[in-house]
Design an enzyme around this catalytic site. Structure first.
Site, PDB file in Angstrom:
ATOM      1  N   HIS A 202     -23.832 -41.306  -7.663  1.00  0.00           N
ATOM      2  CA  HIS A 202     -23.183 -40.012  -7.929  1.00  0.00           C
ATOM      3  C   HIS A 202     -21.973 -39.797  -7.019  1.00  0.00           C
ATOM      4  O   HIS A 202     -21.853 -38.792  -6.330  1.00  0.00           O
ATOM      5  CB  HIS A 202     -24.175 -38.859  -7.749  1.00  0.00           C
ATOM      6  CG  HIS A 202     -25.332 -38.892  -8.686  1.00  0.00           C
ATOM      7  ND1 HIS A 202     -26.250 -37.877  -8.782  1.00  0.00           N
ATOM      8  CD2 HIS A 202     -25.738 -39.834  -9.578  1.00  0.00           C
ATOM      9  CE1 HIS A 202     -27.164 -38.178  -9.679  1.00  0.00           C
ATOM     10  NE2 HIS A 202     -26.867 -39.367 -10.177  1.00  0.00           N
TER      11      HIS A 202
ATOM     12  N   TYR B  37     -21.020 -24.175 -11.203  1.00  0.00           N
ATOM     13  CA  TYR B  37     -21.621 -24.753 -12.397  1.00  0.00           C
ATOM     14  C   TYR B  37     -23.132 -24.927 -12.285  1.00  0.00           C
ATOM     15  O   TYR B  37     -23.766 -25.446 -13.201  1.00  0.00           O
ATOM     16  CB  TYR B  37     -20.931 -26.076 -12.739  1.00  0.00           C
ATOM     17  CG  TYR B  37     -19.459 -25.874 -13.030  1.00  0.00           C
ATOM     18  CD1 TYR B  37     -19.048 -25.165 -14.155  1.00  0.00           C
ATOM     19  CD2 TYR B  37     -18.484 -26.332 -12.148  1.00  0.00           C
ATOM     20  CE1 TYR B  37     -17.699 -24.942 -14.420  1.00  0.00           C
ATOM     21  CE2 TYR B  37     -17.140 -26.123 -12.402  1.00  0.00           C
ATOM     22  CZ  TYR B  37     -16.751 -25.418 -13.530  1.00  0.00           C
ATOM     23  OH  TYR B  37     -15.417 -25.190 -13.778  1.00  0.00           O
TER      24      TYR B  37
ATOM     25  N   GLU C 192     -23.134 -32.527 -19.715  1.00  0.00           N
ATOM     26  CA  GLU C 192     -22.384 -31.275 -19.836  1.00  0.00           C
ATOM     27  C   GLU C 192     -20.883 -31.507 -19.914  1.00  0.00           C
ATOM     28  O   GLU C 192     -20.347 -32.422 -19.273  1.00  0.00           O
ATOM     29  CB  GLU C 192     -22.637 -30.375 -18.621  1.00  0.00           C
ATOM     30  CG  GLU C 192     -23.990 -29.730 -18.574  1.00  0.00           C
ATOM     31  CD  GLU C 192     -24.064 -28.676 -17.467  1.00  0.00           C
ATOM     32  OE1 GLU C 192     -25.046 -27.919 -17.456  1.00  0.00           O
ATOM     33  OE2 GLU C 192     -23.136 -28.607 -16.612  1.00  0.00           O
TER      34      GLU C 192
END
Length: 641
Positions: free
Chosen positions: A417, A519, A509
């Site tokens: 990530h 978010y 998303e």
């Protein structure tokens, strides 16, 4: 092809394999050289060019070399001279004087530099490629063709315990390479040569020419394996010249011996070998399903750990390879020398992970990158380089921004990530997406850059109008939005709208960019939400791996109905779809069956480039050289259609 002549290219030679090459030729190496008389002979390889300065010559290609790409007859050249040393183009001789380029010759590969009159011309090859990309074949028939005397594939390649050892073992080739890559390898065999499979040509003192793949030897002999799977031992004492060329022994005319349907059958069989034996996304296979009226072309193959791309206004494509090399594609050729090679930490998802160009590039000659460095500690680094032609000016790196020490935050997989998306907005500011390195809560912290969208001035300073200045200090004032999981890719529309792809969670998303937005990750999982204070997504679909994003421009030659639409890809599912930003709930199909797409960008000519990584993360099972760049363009119709 006996009697066919090919004219020597009047180009500066490239003698040293490390020398920069401007014309897209694969790397080549002159191992040794000797003065030759005016009538001297040297070997020439099928599908090669001989490069000599200030001279012209012709050569006759031996029939054996034309038919099978091996056992070439010596070819006659006038006045070839080379001292017994390799030199770069700017070297000086032993006396310190400049070496005249006309004194040197080197042999190197260029696909299509000459063609057998029986081979399909370039247009027919392109049509065959397009047909093979989009049509279904029969793997069983392809298996028969693999052993057919017309292809002789089984003579050179092993599948399981059967076949030859001239070329790579193909037992699991369908797991490593996808359909575009396989088609490219069969149509243009010298475009990518695997390490250890270069062609070695030896000229003996008696004038005999022997070509094949070097397979070791002993103190007194070398061994070459030819295209018929035969070993030839050559005494080292008998070797007069030895040339290693990035030219394949595989014949360039294989496709001409097959019908279109047979060629697709062979591709389908190769594609089936080991397919799905790898990790997520490896099971996607062709044929490709592309929207009507469009055409897909393979531009480049052989990319290693491809991550991101950007397209210059002059048509050049800049591509990040995760190991730190920034590659350039120019005029549909992947240049052998990288724009720059960076000292990255290449691990899992760390490495060179983002690239963008100055808005008025190349007038403003800056190339911006995001990479993960490991000194003095593992951290994101945002830098820019000045470009000179297709290379970074040595010493021009400006480190604009340094990220956090990643060891502070941990995570279930800290090297995961990492994000890496980087683009200029219409306000001239630089936007960067950083992932939360699997350490979920830091995405909400104001003393961590992970899990955020950052906004900087072009010189790396922090804009005075950033939205969270009152909640942050120091470098953290670069934070523009929070609560992201892995904002790997995003894009701005011509009107200034920002759409952000955030990978994973329960859903994939697409979020609408807004200054100061939260978010939600990990306070709320991905997916539709009405949670107070959270900016919910405009588009979702079940967990997979969303990648790549760009808007079709209003001046595109694509159908008007696609103008302004947002295109995005999925790494695991192997498709490209688009949404209408004004009604983003529904996604529309555009391309399916493309393995592991990782990024996409529209080019100034209206075409859409799709970058395929076709590999999982960098670990002990990582395979390099599997990536490709493909281009989707609107199909032109003939006047009578």
């Amino acid at each position: 092809m006996t009697g066919t002549t090919a004219t020597l290219l009047l180009l500066l030679p490239i003698i040293n394999a490390a020398a920069e090459q401007d014309d897209g030729l694969p790397a080549e190496r002159v191992v040794s050289g000797r003065p030759l008389s005016e009538d001297a002979t040297i070997p020439a390889l099928d599908n090669t060019t001989v490069r000599m300065q200030n001279a012209k010559a012709t050569f006759d290609m031996g029939q054996a070399g034309a038919n099978r790409g091996h056992s070439w007859a010596p070819q006659r050249f006038r006045h070839w001279e080379s001292p017994r040393r390799s030199v770069s183009r700017s070297s000086a001789d032993q006396n310190g004087s400049h070496i005249s380029p006309r004194e040197y010759v080197t042999v190197g590969s260029r696909t299509g530099s000459h063609q057998d009159e029986n081979l399909p011309d370039a247009r027919n090859l392109e049509e065959l490629e397009a047909f093979a990309l989009t049509h279904k074949g029969d793997a069983k028939s392809g298996a028969t063709l693999f052993a057919d005397k017309r292809t002789k594939c089984s003579v050179c390649h092993r599948i399981g315990k059967t076949g030859g050892a001239v070329g790579p073992d193909l037992t699991n080739i369908g797991n490593k390479y996808d359909r575009p890559h396989l088609i490219d390898a069969l149509l243009y065999p010298s475009r990518q040569i695997g390490y250890g499979y270069e062609t070695t040509t030896i000229l003996t003192r008696s004038g005999r020419t022997i070509s094949g793949i070097a397979k070791g030897g002993d103190e007194s002999h070398v061994k070459l394996l030819d295209a018929e799977n035969r070993i030839t031992r050559v005494a080292k004492a008998d070797i007069e010249e030895s040339i290693v060329s990035r030219t394949s022994l595989m014949p360039t005319g294989l496709a001409s011996s097959l019908s279109r349907s047979e060629f697709v059958d062979l591709i389908t069989y190769l594609e089936s070998l080991g397919r799905g034996a790898g990790r997520l996304g490896s099971g996607v296979s062709g044929p490709l399903q592309l929207a009507d009226g469009f055409r897909l072309t393979t531009v480049a193959t052989g990319l290693s750990g491809a991550v991101a791309l950007d397209v210059a206004t002059d048509g050049r494509v800049f591509i990040c390879e995760q190991d730190g090399r920034l590659r350039v594609v120019q005029d549909d050729k992947l240049l052998p020398a990288p724009f720059v090679s960076l000292p990255v930490e290449c691990n899992w998802e760390r490495g060179l992970i983002g690239v963008t160009l100055a808005p008025d590039f190349p007038t403003n000659p800056y190339v911006y990158v995001v990479y993960v460095a490991d000194k003095p500690y593992t951290h994101h680094r945002i830098s820019r380089f000045r470009a000179m032609h297709n290379a970074a000016v040595p010493g021009s790196e400006e480190i604009l921004f340094r990220g956090d020490d990643q060891s502070r935050f941990g995570g279930s997989r800290p090297a995961g990530h990492q994000g890496g998306g980087i683009h200029f907005g219409p306000d001239g500011k630089l936007y960067i997406g950083l992932g939360e390195q699997t350490a979920k809560p830091i995405a909400q912290r104001m003393d961590a850059l992970q899990g955020k969208i950052l906004r900087l001035n072009a010189d790396g300073t922090i804009p005075a109008d950033n939205p969270l200045l009152h909640e942050t200090t120091g470098k953290y004032q670069a934070i523009w939005a929070v609560g992201c999981r892995n904002p790997f890719t995003f894009a701005f529309s011509e009107s200034g709208e920002l759409l952000i792809n955030d990978v994973g969670g329960r859903f994939e998303e697409i979020n609408r960019g807004s200054p100061g937005a939260n978010y939600g990750w990990p306070t709320v999982d991905h997916g539709p939400t009405d949670h107070d204070g959270i900016t919910g997504p405009v588009h979702t679909y079940p967990q997979s791996s969303i990648n790549g994003g760009d808007f079709c421009r209003a001046d595109s030659n694509w159908p008007t109905r696609l103008h302004g639409k947002y295109f995005f890809a999925d790494f695991v599912k192997g498709w490209v779809k688009y949404i209408d930003p004004n009604s983003p709930g529904k996604a529309h199909d555009f391309l399916a069956g493309i393995r592991r797409p990782v990024d996409l960008r529209f080019a100034p000519d209206g075409s859409l480039y799709v970058l395929q990584r076709n590999a999982w993360v960098v670990d002990n099972r990582f395979q390099g050289g599997t990536g490709a760049l493909v281009r989707i363009s609107r199909q032109t119709r003939k006047p009578n259609e």
